[in-house]
Write a protein that holds these residues in place. Structure first.
Motif, short mmCIF file in Angstrom:
data_model
loop_
_atom_site.label_atom_id
_atom_site.label_comp_id
_atom_site.label_asym_id
_atom_site.label_seq_id
_atom_site.Cartn_x
_atom_site.Cartn_y
_atom_site.Cartn_z
N ARG A 261 39.23 40.86 30.95
CA ARG A 261 39.63 40.56 30.64
C ARG A 261 41.02 40.76 30.96
N GLN A 262 41.90 40.69 31.69
CA GLN A 262 42.93 40.55 32.60
C GLN A 262 43.01 39.48 33.02
N ARG A 263 41.70 38.22 32.77
CA ARG A 263 41.40 36.81 33.36
C ARG A 263 42.68 36.28 33.01
N GLU A 264 43.61 35.27 31.58
CA GLU A 264 44.36 34.38 31.23
C GLU A 264 45.14 34.77 32.16
N ARG A 265 46.06 36.62 32.04
CA ARG A 265 47.10 36.89 32.23
C ARG A 265 47.55 36.50 34.15
N ARG A 266 46.64 37.14 34.60
CA ARG A 266 46.35 37.15 36.50
C ARG A 266 46.35 34.92 36.85
N LYS A 267 46.15 34.34 35.48
CA LYS A 267 46.17 33.21 35.86
C LYS A 267 47.71 32.30 35.41
N ASP A 268 48.15 32.70 35.15
CA ASP A 268 49.82 33.12 34.92
C ASP A 268 49.86 33.55 35.39
N ALA A 269 49.72 34.37 36.33
CA ALA A 269 50.82 34.62 37.34
C ALA A 269 50.25 33.75 38.73
N LYS A 271 49.82 31.04 39.32
CA LYS A 271 50.27 29.29 38.88
C LYS A 271 51.47 28.55 40.07
#
Ligand SMILES: Cc1cc2nc3c(=O)[nH]c(=O)nc-3n(C[C@H](O)[C@H](O)[C@H](O)COP(=O)(O)O)c2cc1C
Length: 279
Positions: A261-269, A271
């Motif tokens: 569920r959190q994967r996309e948000r974590r990708k940004d963090a 980067k």
């Protein structure tokens, strides 16, 4: 609890690259002393293609992406009535093939019914007096983390190949472990052990706190008139009871879902940390 009459098939897990080395000899000596002459099958872990865990957690809900020898060895453990695990001390630790297999062990959570409580004994061979370091602990982790029941354990001094059975110490340890494998009772080590899991490996945290490496329980200790008392609370994530192991497996599945569920948000963090020079 599995009874003696059920013990027809033993699996010996050899964590040494040496053929007819001390670990192999210990496995054979223990098996030969088990009452009822059970059949012994063996696996040399170093000869198996056991690839490193990819940390994808897919095995919790489906198949592991690796197509290698892991599942065949796990199947052999499941099919055996009891397991003997022997590995040498290497650089004060356990031979890496033991941990490499165990790293893939999240797959065990799908087989709790078949694995939990299966009798097992642990052997670490060591060439140097008091040179075993954490070798036996590593073998114990292998047994405990797969949900097997640790029935006995031994460090066997064996400097040259063959010492394990040439010297009386190894032979008597083998006979003791064979008897332990078929005994109905739980294993209780001599001396001080964790009241929660019977582990005997601890880290002192400051002057009063103590951490059990085997179960993760934290508590305190006191020494009174030469007697050592440990007070250790059950850890938040326990493996001791079958229901604990099953519920930890479910918790891991929940964690995987939460991460997805959190994967996309974590990708940004993360980067800004992309790239870098690797050798
Ligand atoms: C690379 C290597 C590292 C070793 N490190 C240790 C060690 O740290 N402590 C120790 O007591 N023995 C050490 N040994 C000795 C083995 O643990 C010992 O000989 C053991 O009995 C070997 O078992 P095997 O014949 O089944 O391989 C080491 C041996 C090798 C080859």
């Amino acid at each position: 609890m599995r009874s003696v009459t059920e013990m027809k098939n033993l699996l010996g897990i050899i964590g040494s690259p040496r053929k007819m080395g001390n670990c192999e000899l210990m496995v054979k000596e223990i098996a030969a002393a088990v009452p009822g002459s059970p059949k012994l099958r063996m696996v040399r872990l170093v000869e198996k293609d056991i690839r490193p865990c990819k940390a994808c957690y897919r095995c919790l809900v489906g198949d592991c992406p690796h197509q290698d020898d892991f599942s065949g060895v796990l199947r052999a453990i499941i099919e055996a009535d009891a397991v003997i695990v022997a590995a040498p001390a290497y650089l004060r630790g356990t031979h890496s093939c033991i941990q490499r297999f165990l790293d893939r062990g999240l797959q065990a959570y799908r087989h709790v019914d078949a694995l939990y409580g299966k009798p097992a004994v642990a052997v670490a061979t060591a060439g140097v007096e008091d040179g075993e370091g954490s070798a036996l602990l590593g073998v114990e982790f292998f047994i405990r983390q797969l949900g097997l029941s640790l029935k006995g354990r031994a460090v066997v001094r064996a400097t040259f190949p063959g010492d394990a059975i040439v010297l009386a110490e190894g032979r008597s340890a083998a006979h003791r472990l064979a008897a332990a494998l078929v005994s109905p009772g739980d294993y209780t080590p001599e001396g001080v052990s964790c009241p929660e899991c019977k582990g005997t490996y601890f880290e002192f945290r400051g002057m009063t706190a103590i951490y059990c490496l085997s179960c993760g329980g934290v508590g305190s200790f006191s020494v009174d008139g030469g007697k050592v008392d440990l007070m250790i609370a059950p850890p938040a994530h326990s493996w001791r009871k079958k229901e604990d192991m099953a519920s930890h497996g479910k918790w891991l599945i929940g964690q995987r879902e939460e991460f997805l569920r959190q994967r996309e948000r974590r990708k940004d963090a993360v980067k800004p940390y992309l790239g870098g020079e690797f050798i």
